[in-house]
Every structure is written in structure tokens, then in C-alpha cells.
Scaffold this motif. Structure first.
Motif, PDB file in Angstrom:
ATOM      1  N   GLY A  65     -14.660 -36.832  -9.774  1.00 26.35           N
ATOM      2  CA  GLY A  65     -14.790 -36.945  -8.329  1.00 26.35           C
ATOM      3  C   GLY A  65     -14.582 -35.626  -7.622  1.00 26.35           C
ATOM      4  N   GLY A  66     -14.659 -35.687  -6.303  1.00 27.60           N
ATOM      5  CA  GLY A  66     -14.483 -34.488  -5.487  1.00 27.60           C
ATOM      6  C   GLY A  66     -15.808 -33.965  -4.967  1.00 27.60           C
ATOM      7  N   THR A  67     -15.728 -33.179  -3.908  1.00 30.57           N
ATOM      8  CA  THR A  67     -16.898 -32.572  -3.266  1.00 30.57           C
ATOM      9  C   THR A  67     -16.816 -31.063  -3.385  1.00 30.57           C
ATOM     10  OG1 THR A  67     -17.147 -34.376  -1.671  1.00 30.57           O
ATOM     11  CG2 THR A  67     -18.115 -32.265  -1.074  1.00 30.57           C
ATOM     12  N   LEU A  68     -17.912 -30.459  -3.734  1.00 28.48           N
ATOM     13  CA  LEU A  68     -18.024 -28.999  -3.786  1.00 28.48           C
ATOM     14  C   LEU A  68     -18.910 -28.547  -2.635  1.00 28.48           C
ATOM     15  CD1 LEU A  68     -17.680 -26.205  -5.108  1.00 28.48           C
ATOM     16  CD2 LEU A  68     -19.647 -26.756  -6.569  1.00 28.48           C
ATOM     17  N   ARG A  69     -18.384 -27.683  -1.782  1.00 30.77           N
ATOM     18  CA  ARG A  69     -19.136 -27.160  -0.642  1.00 30.77           C
ATOM     19  C   ARG A  69     -19.529 -25.715  -0.945  1.00 30.77           C
ATOM     20  NH1 ARG A  69     -14.369 -28.175   3.374  1.00 30.77           N
ATOM     21  NH2 ARG A  69     -13.428 -27.218   1.519  1.00 30.77           N
ATOM     22  N   VAL A  70     -20.835 -25.470  -1.020  1.00 32.08           N
ATOM     23  CA  VAL A  70     -21.365 -24.174  -1.437  1.00 32.08           C
ATOM     24  C   VAL A  70     -22.126 -23.539  -0.277  1.00 32.08           C
ATOM     25  CG1 VAL A  70     -22.811 -22.966  -3.114  1.00 32.08           C
ATOM     26  CG2 VAL A  70     -21.629 -25.073  -3.782  1.00 32.08           C
ATOM     27  N   ALA A  71     -21.813 -22.294   0.031  1.00 30.88           N
ATOM     28  CA  ALA A  71     -22.542 -21.573   1.078  1.00 30.88           C
ATOM     29  C   ALA A  71     -23.822 -20.979   0.503  1.00 30.88           C
ATOM     30  CB  ALA A  71     -21.679 -20.465   1.660  1.00 30.88           C
ATOM     31  N   ILE A  72     -24.907 -21.123   1.230  1.00 32.85           N
ATOM     32  CA  ILE A  72     -26.183 -20.491   0.887  1.00 32.85           C
ATOM     33  C   ILE A  72     -26.673 -19.726   2.122  1.00 32.85           C
ATOM     34  CG2 ILE A  72     -26.871 -22.080  -0.942  1.00 32.85           C
ATOM     35  CD1 ILE A  72     -28.536 -23.632   1.119  1.00 32.85           C
ATOM     36  N   PRO A  73     -27.481 -18.692   1.939  1.00 35.30           N
ATOM     37  CA  PRO A  73     -27.837 -17.844   3.082  1.00 35.30           C
ATOM     38  C   PRO A  73     -28.992 -18.347   3.938  1.00 35.30           C
ATOM     39  CG  PRO A  73     -28.654 -16.877   1.069  1.00 35.30           C
ATOM     40  CD  PRO A  73     -27.853 -18.081   0.655  1.00 35.30           C
ATOM     41  N   GLN A  74     -29.662 -19.405   3.519  1.00 34.00           N
ATOM     42  CA  GLN A  74     -30.852 -19.826   4.255  1.00 34.00           C
ATOM     43  C   GLN A  74     -31.085 -21.320   4.070  1.00 34.00           C
ATOM     44  OE1 GLN A  74     -34.410 -17.526   3.450  1.00 34.00           O
ATOM     45  NE2 GLN A  74     -35.692 -19.337   3.488  1.00 34.00           N
ATOM     46  N   TYR A  75     -31.472 -21.997   5.128  1.00 33.79           N
ATOM     47  CA  TYR A  75     -31.983 -23.361   5.000  1.00 33.79           C
ATOM     48  C   TYR A  75     -33.486 -23.214   4.805  1.00 33.79           C
ATOM     49  CZ  TYR A  75     -32.587 -28.365   5.668  1.00 33.79           C
ATOM     50  OH  TYR A  75     -32.881 -29.691   5.464  1.00 33.79           O
ATOM     51  N   SER A  76     -33.947 -23.490   3.606  1.00 36.92           N
ATOM     52  CA  SER A  76     -35.317 -23.167   3.235  1.00 36.92           C
ATOM     53  C   SER A  76     -36.328 -24.099   3.877  1.00 36.92           C
ATOM     54  CB  SER A  76     -35.472 -23.211   1.714  1.00 36.92           C
ATOM     55  OG  SER A  76     -34.636 -22.254   1.094  1.00 36.92           O
ATOM     56  N   THR A  77     -37.556 -23.650   3.860  1.00 39.43           N
ATOM     57  CA  THR A  77     -38.692 -24.470   4.279  1.00 39.43           C
ATOM     58  C   THR A  77     -39.391 -25.035   3.054  1.00 39.43           C
ATOM     59  OG1 THR A  77     -39.004 -23.182   6.300  1.00 39.43           O
ATOM     60  CG2 THR A  77     -40.882 -24.469   5.521  1.00 39.43           C
ATOM     61  N   GLN A  78     -39.623 -24.174   2.076  1.00 34.24           N
ATOM     62  CA  GLN A  78     -40.281 -24.562   0.826  1.00 34.24           C
ATOM     63  C   GLN A  78     -39.201 -24.765  -0.240  1.00 34.24           C
ATOM     64  OE1 GLN A  78     -42.255 -25.939  -1.668  1.00 34.24           O
ATOM     65  NE2 GLN A  78     -43.890 -24.952  -0.496  1.00 34.24           N
ATOM     66  N   TRP A  79     -39.101 -26.010  -0.767  1.00 33.80           N
ATOM     67  CA  TRP A  79     -38.046 -26.332  -1.718  1.00 33.80           C
ATOM     68  C   TRP A  79     -38.532 -26.377  -3.166  1.00 33.80           C
ATOM     69  CZ3 TRP A  79     -33.205 -25.903  -0.187  1.00 33.80           C
ATOM     70  CH2 TRP A  79     -32.921 -26.026   1.184  1.00 33.80           C
ATOM     71  N   SER A  80     -39.742 -25.913  -3.431  1.00 30.44           N
ATOM     72  CA  SER A  80     -40.222 -25.783  -4.807  1.00 30.44           C
ATOM     73  C   SER A  80     -40.066 -24.337  -5.250  1.00 30.44           C
ATOM     74  CB  SER A  80     -41.694 -26.179  -4.919  1.00 30.44           C
ATOM     75  OG  SER A  80     -42.225 -25.744  -6.169  1.00 30.44           O
ATOM     76  N   PRO A  81     -39.251 -24.059  -6.272  1.00 34.65           N
ATOM     77  CA  PRO A  81     -39.104 -22.683  -6.751  1.00 34.65           C
ATOM     78  C   PRO A  81     -40.374 -22.127  -7.390  1.00 34.65           C
ATOM     79  CG  PRO A  81     -37.334 -24.091  -7.573  1.00 34.65           C
ATOM     80  CD  PRO A  81     -38.378 -24.994  -7.004  1.00 34.65           C
ATOM     81  N   LEU A  82     -41.321 -22.999  -7.708  1.00 30.96           N
ATOM     82  CA  LEU A  82     -42.550 -22.546  -8.367  1.00 30.96           C
ATOM     83  C   LEU A  82     -43.603 -22.067  -7.377  1.00 30.96           C
ATOM     84  CD1 LEU A  82     -43.005 -25.291 -11.116  1.00 30.96           C
ATOM     85  CD2 LEU A  82     -41.649 -23.190 -11.185  1.00 30.96           C
ATOM     86  N   GLN A  83     -43.474 -22.450  -6.115  1.00 27.89           N
ATOM     87  CA  GLN A  83     -44.440 -22.063  -5.090  1.00 27.89           C
ATOM     88  C   GLN A  83     -44.076 -20.680  -4.559  1.00 27.89           C
ATOM     89  OE1 GLN A  83     -44.961 -21.684  -1.657  1.00 27.89           O
ATOM     90  NE2 GLN A  83     -47.103 -22.296  -1.518  1.00 27.89           N
ATOM     91  N   SER A  84     -45.058 -19.900  -4.152  1.00 24.17           N
ATOM     92  CA  SER A  84     -44.818 -18.492  -3.813  1.00 24.17           C
ATOM     93  C   SER A  84     -43.848 -18.296  -2.662  1.00 24.17           C
ATOM     94  CB  SER A  84     -46.152 -17.796  -3.491  1.00 24.17           C
ATOM     95  OG  SER A  84     -46.785 -18.409  -2.391  1.00 24.17           O
ATOM     96  N   ASP A  85     -43.697 -19.291  -1.794  1.00 24.75           N
ATOM     97  CA  ASP A  85     -42.740 -19.171  -0.694  1.00 24.75           C
ATOM     98  C   ASP A  85     -41.387 -19.769  -1.037  1.00 24.75           C
ATOM     99  OD1 ASP A  85     -44.663 -17.955   0.868  1.00 24.75           O
ATOM    100  OD2 ASP A  85     -45.302 -19.825   1.839  1.00 24.75           O
ATOM    101  N   GLY A  86     -41.212 -20.233  -2.269  1.00 24.30           N
ATOM    102  CA  GLY A  86     -39.989 -20.944  -2.649  1.00 24.30           C
ATOM    103  C   GLY A  86     -39.046 -20.163  -3.518  1.00 24.30           C
ATOM    104  N   GLY A  87     -39.158 -18.840  -3.516  1.00 24.68           N
ATOM    105  CA  GLY A  87     -38.311 -18.042  -4.392  1.00 24.68           C
ATOM    106  C   GLY A  87     -36.981 -17.654  -3.798  1.00 24.68           C
ATOM    107  N   GLU A  88     -36.674 -18.093  -2.566  1.00 25.49           N
ATOM    108  CA  GLU A  88     -35.387 -17.751  -1.982  1.00 25.49           C
ATOM    109  C   GLU A  88     -34.250 -18.243  -2.866  1.00 25.49           C
ATOM    110  OE1 GLU A  88     -38.287 -17.619   1.287  1.00 25.49           O
ATOM    111  OE2 GLU A  88     -37.842 -19.113  -0.246  1.00 25.49           O
ATOM    112  N   SER A  89     -33.170 -17.472  -2.877  1.00 25.10           N
ATOM    113  CA  SER A  89     -32.026 -17.873  -3.689  1.00 25.10           C
ATOM    114  C   SER A  89     -31.491 -19.222  -3.254  1.00 25.10           C
ATOM    115  CB  SER A  89     -30.918 -16.815  -3.608  1.00 25.10           C
ATOM    116  OG  SER A  89     -30.444 -16.674  -2.285  1.00 25.10           O
ATOM    117  N   SER A  90     -31.643 -19.556  -1.970  1.00 26.84           N
ATOM    118  CA  SER A  90     -31.159 -20.853  -1.481  1.00 26.84           C
ATOM    119  C   SER A  90     -31.959 -21.994  -2.099  1.00 26.84           C
ATOM    120  CB  SER A  90     -31.250 -20.908   0.042  1.00 26.84           C
ATOM    121  OG  SER A  90     -30.462 -19.898   0.634  1.00 26.84           O
TER     122      SER A  90
END
Length: 572
Positions: A65-90
Motif C-alpha cells: 500500500g501507500g501512494t507515491l507522488r512523483v514530480a514531472i516537468p510537463q503535463y504532456s499532450t502526446q502520451w505515446s512514447p513512440l510518436q515523434s511528439d511523445g519523447g518528453e521525459s514526462s
């Protein structure tokens, strides 16, 4: 895939030479790995850096149990890492607990099959061609109930092989070498045939390479591939699933998936919270987040150290800060001008300034593909990495940019570089200020544009709307194939748009080399050509430096390893 920009990033493939391609690191922390015995001679003395720092513990020592809260630098638009706009670390960070990854990478970069998805994967020769046989775990299913089968592998290959440019893929590396994907002994086996040898085939469907498998139902057509994960994460297949996506709150909340067939996740929930990078340390100090990537932010580092119940986790990974020059910009089309920009910048000053106050080597990086403590590293810069304002001025004169008062002009046009940097990144702000003064000394004007964190990549870098920019590239265990997408002539994440046939050919040789020595030689040949085309100026190896709750286990500064999300949890 290869190095990923932070906050964006950029994935390389592991294969037959995975162990020998690893970093040469000192085992200075729990879970570290000393691969020094495999090192090739290096041009510099290797800094003593930790291989991995994740507070390792067995599952039995951790509470459920428990919750892990992780900071990321961007709320992305494209959530597929395979698409050319989806390479953000977030995007990549959020997708890893959700999508299939066929291999696990350890601290030395060695790849082993992930049993949750893969029963076996091996390469063999058939009729003179390399064949990889993928045998899937028959228990593996997508969140919509569909089994994961050879059809998913086939669909991903067709989307990523580069034959149809309508599929806007971040990288086609490796997949463009495949001539066919066929059904094996049953639906849970795929037989992949290559047109020519490919040593780094293990980067395919590999989490450490930021190259997960996506469902055939969401990648079968260009429209699906490009839009199915736009503003949404519709289908998953990991130990966690999406509970809520909230753009207004800038959060993505994941919960343990009860349908998961592998080891039960220890955490009940993961909340990814997008925030401006230079506010993360304060949020951590206030107890609002539990884990964040501080990088070389000195103020953040000090705040972590002063936070009760907190730990600094650090590792030396294949990550670096750099300047990117847009070779298609009207004032930067001449490589001689770009080389002059390189030589007008004193990287030693920038490195010392960025890293002041951190316990980290202030060594400038003279290679685009390997960091200084990595096997095979050498300086191929041919003097272009050396601060030489006199030579920079000579090159600009020769290119027709003559000094007119304080600024150079050519054909009535001012040599004015529009430098785009992300808001809230202390290093980028510092680098822009220092570089502006240095370039002014040789008659180059710099106009700085500060972009919001959510727009920096989506609106500017991905659209090549800049003359010059600064961000971090985050590497993977595979310094050959994955880097190609950042530097090849038509690479999906080649933001400088600079390249040459010689660069491309050297990457081809690196990917098909039969031993580590051949791979390193080809990589260094590619690097020498990259200095000539002068699209990206490396600065220094970026510290993997995280703030974490002291009782948080099996996560932190990963080095070359990747996170096994079902094993992340809190001490009892």
C-alpha cells in the motif's frame, strides 16, 4: 530510440554487446556495479560516479500500500512514447508503469527478459539471415481484455519501419531493417526476419530504451498511431492502470491494476504531478511530493539535504547538457557559422557555473554519443570543442558575416540568434545568460525567448521554431542505434536538422558491428562527423541527482538500470 531530451528525451538498443557497452562506474552505493574490467582505454580519467542509487530492498521488507507522488516537468499532450511528439521525459515516466517492456536493464546495462511479457527471445540464423524469435507470456493481456500476441509486434513494426511517413514515429531504428514479421508456433510467438545483421535487436520493445509495445488496435493506421494517445491513455498492460488524468490539476493518477498477472504491485497509487522544475525542491521540502529529478540544480540539492526524512540519490548516467543549433535557420545554414558559434562558447565557464555547489566533476564533454566514464569514450572534436574566440571571428569573417559596430551583418541582415529556453530551469537560464555574453564578444547577438514548460517542446523544439536552444539529453544503456534518431539526417528527434551521409553510414556500422570494439570505433567515427556538421554542442555530463523519501525503496537514480514498478514501495 536513444537519448531523450529532458524534459522531453530522447532511446538506444541493447544487444549482443550490452554489457561491454555499459558505463565504467565505481560501485559506490548499494546496488552499484563495477564494470571497470570491461573498459576500453579512455581519453580521460573516469570520474568516480555511482552506478545506481535506489535504496534496494527485497519485497518482503516493504509494506503493501501507500501512494507515491512523483514530480514531472510537463503535463504532456502526446502520451505515446513512440510518436515523434511523445519523447518528453514526462510522457516516458508516466508510460513505464503502464505499457509492456520486454527486457529489464541492470546497473551494468545488461538485458534480461521480463517474464511478465516474455518467455524467451533469441536470435538465430535462417537461410543466411538474422531471425529473432519472440515467445510471449500467454497470460499477458491489454487492459481491454485483448491478449498480447504476435499481431501487436507486427503492427508496431509496420508503424515504425519508416516506409510510410504518415506514421510520425520518434524512431525507426532497427525496425527499418526488418523484412517480415510472421506468426510462429502459435499466436504468442512472433518470428522477425532482418534484411541485414542487427546486433542491438534487444532495444525493441525495451523500457530502458523508452520503446514499449503498443496495442495493434491503437497503431494499425497512421491516424490511430498519431492520435490514439493524444490527450489520453486509452489502453495499457502494466502493473498499474490509469485512474484519472486531470490537465487542470496537472496530475496523472495511476492505481494498481487488479487484472495484472505478475507480482502484485506494492504501491496502491502513483500520482505524477507536473510542475515547473525549479519549484520541485520546495514542494518536496513541504512534503507535497515524494520523488523528483533535481539534476544539477544547486539550490534544490541543498534543499533536499536539509529536508527531514529525505535522501539524495545520485548516479552517473549517460545524460548531458547541450546547446542545439537549428541548421535550417536562415542565419545558421552554413556549418562554418555553426562551428564558429561552438568555438565562441567557453564551455568550461558554463560547466563550472552550472555545477558550482554540487559534489560532481566539472569536466566538459567532448563526445556526442558517449560520456566520459563510458567505455570507448574519446575526444573526436578536432579542436571545435576548444574555446577560441579568435578562430570563431575568423570563421565568421570567412562566411561573409562582417562586424558592423557591435553586431555582424551579411547582405544587410543582422546575425541575431533567437534562443528559446524553458521557464523554471535554472541551468538553461544561466546558460543563456553566459552564452549571450560570450557570443556578443565575437559580434553575435542573442535574443532570449522563455517558453512555458508545457510549450517548450510541443510548440518550439518539436516544431524547430528556434535558432538555438538548451536542454538535457537523457541517455539509455545503448549508445549506438538509439542515438541515431537524434543525429541521423532524417532522425525523428534530430532537432538540429543537421546531418550527413557519413554520419548515417557510421551509425549503420555501429548497429551491425559484431563486437564492442567495432561498435565503439564506428560510434567515434560518427561523433567526429557530428562535430563537423555542428548541430549540437555537448556541455557536460548531467548528474542523475534525485530527492527521495528516505523510506522509499527500489527507485531513485537509476543509472543504466530501469525501474521495476511492481517492486517500488515503502519500508515497513
Amino acid at each position: 530510440m536513444g537519448r531523450r531530451p529532458l524534459y522531453r528525451r530522447t532511446a538506444l538498443l541493447a544487444g549482443l554487446t550490452a554489457v561491454s557497452l555499459s558505463l565504467t562506474l565505481c560501485s559506490c552505493a548499494p546496488g552499484g556495479s563495477d564494470s571497470g574490467s570491461r573498459a576500453l582505454p579512455s581519453a580521460v580519467e573516469s570520474p568516480k560516479l555511482t552506478a545506481v542509487d535506489i535504496n534496494p530492498h527485497e519485497r518482503a521488507e516493504l509494506r503493501q500500500g501507500g501512494t507515491l507522488r512523483v514530480a514531472i516537468p510537463q503535463y504532456s499532450t502526446q502520451w505515446s512514447p513512440l510518436q515523434s511528439d511523445g519523447g518528453e521525459s514526462s510522457t516516458i515516466a508516466v508510460s513505464k508503469p503502464l505499457l509492456p517492456t520486454f527486457f529489464r536493464s541492470d546497473a551494468a546495462g545488461t538485458q534480461t527478459p521480463n517474464p511478465a511479457y516474455l518467455q524467451d527471445a533469441h536470435t538465430e540464423q535462417r537461410d543466411g539471415r538474422q531471425v529473432v524469435v519472440w515467445t510471449l507470456n500467454p497470460k499477458a493481456r491489454w487492459s481491454d481484455g485483448t491478449p498480447i500476441t504476435w499481431r501487436d509486434i507486427e503492427a508496431n513494426w509496420k508503424a515504425l519501419n519508416g516506409k510510410d511517413p504518415a506514421f510520425r514515429a520518434a524512431s525507426s531504428t532497427g525496425f527499418e531493417l526488418v523484412s517480415s514479421v510472421e506468426r510462429g508456433k502459435d499466436d504468442h510467438q512472433a518470428v522477425m526476419t532482418f534484411e541485414r545483421p542487427y546486433s542491438e535487436w534487444q532495444t525493441m520493445f525495451n523500457g530502458a530504451a523508452n520503446a514499449p509495445l503498443l496495442p495493434a488496435s491503437r497503431v494499425a493506421t497512421p491516424e490511430l498511431f498519431n492520435t490514439a494517445y493524444l490527450e489520453a491513455i486509452p489502453v495499457t498492460a502494466g502493473p498499474f492502470k490509469v485512474e484519472r488524468m486531470d490537465r487542470a490539476a496537472q496530475t496523472v493518477t495511476l492505481v494498481a491494476d487488479p487484472a495484472w498477472w505478475g507480482d502484485k504491485p506494492l504501491l496502491e497509487r502513483i500520482v505524477f504531478h507536473a510542475m515547473v522544475p525549479n519549484t520541485m525542491a520546495a514542494a518536496f521540502n513541504k512534503g507535497e511530493i515524494d520523488l523528483f529529478n533535481n539534476g544539477p540544480d544547486v539550490a534544490g540539492y541543498q534543499l533536499i539535504r536539509s529536508t527531514p526524512g529525505a535522501a539524495v540519490r545520485r548516479a552517473g548516467g549517460p545524460d548531458y547538457r547541450q546547446f542545439t543549433l537549428n541548421s535550417r535557420s536562415p542565419v545558421l545554414t552554413d556549418p562554418t557559422v555553426r562551428q564558429a558559434i561552438f568555438q565562441a562558447i567557453n564551455r568550461d565557464v558554463i560547466t563550472r557555473s552550472d555545477l558550482a555547489g554540487l559534489d560532481w566533476p566539472t569536466i566538459t564533454l567532448n563526445n556526442h554519443l558517449l560520456v566520459a566514464n563510458q567505455n570507448g569514450y574519446r575526444d573526436n572534436s578536432l579542436g571545435l570543442s576548444r574555446y577560441d574566440p579568435t578562430e570563431a571571428a575568423r570563421k565568421l569573417d570567412a562566411a561573409g558575416w562582417k562586424l558592423d559596430g557591435d553586431v555582424r551583418r551579411k547582405d544587410g541582415k543582422e546575425l541575431n540568434l533567437r534562443m528559446v529556453i524553458p521557464a523554471g530551469v535554472t541551468q538553461a537560464q544561466n546558460e543563456a545568460t553566459v552564452a549571450t555574453g560570450m557570443l556578443k564578444d565575437v559580434g553575435v547577438k542573442v535574443t532570449t525567448v522563455t517558453a512555458s514548460p508545457n510549450e517548450f517542446f510541443d510548440k518550439y523544439v518539436n516544431r524547430r521554431d528556434f535558432d538555438m536552444t538548451a536542454f538535457s539529453l537523457l541517455g539509455t544503456p545503448f549508445p549506438a542505434s538509439g542515438n541515431r534518431t537524434n543525429f541521423a539526417t532524417n532522425g525523428g528527434t534530430n532537432h538540429s536538422q543537421a546531418g550527413s551521409p557519413a554520419v548515417d553510414a557510421a551509425f549503420d556500422r555501429a548497429a551491425s558491428a559484431t563486437d564492442a570494439a567495432g561498435t565503439f570505433e564506428a560510434l567515434n567515427q560518427a561523433d567526429g562527423e557530428l562535430w563537423k556538421v555542428a548541430g549540437m554542442l555537448p556541455l557536460y555530463q548531467r548528474p542523475q541527482l534525485f530527492g527521495a523519501r528516505a523510506d522509499l525503496a527500489n527507485i531513485g537514480a537509476q543509472g543504466l538500470s530501469d525501474i521495476i514498478w511492481e517492486n517500488v514501495g515503502y519500508l515497513k
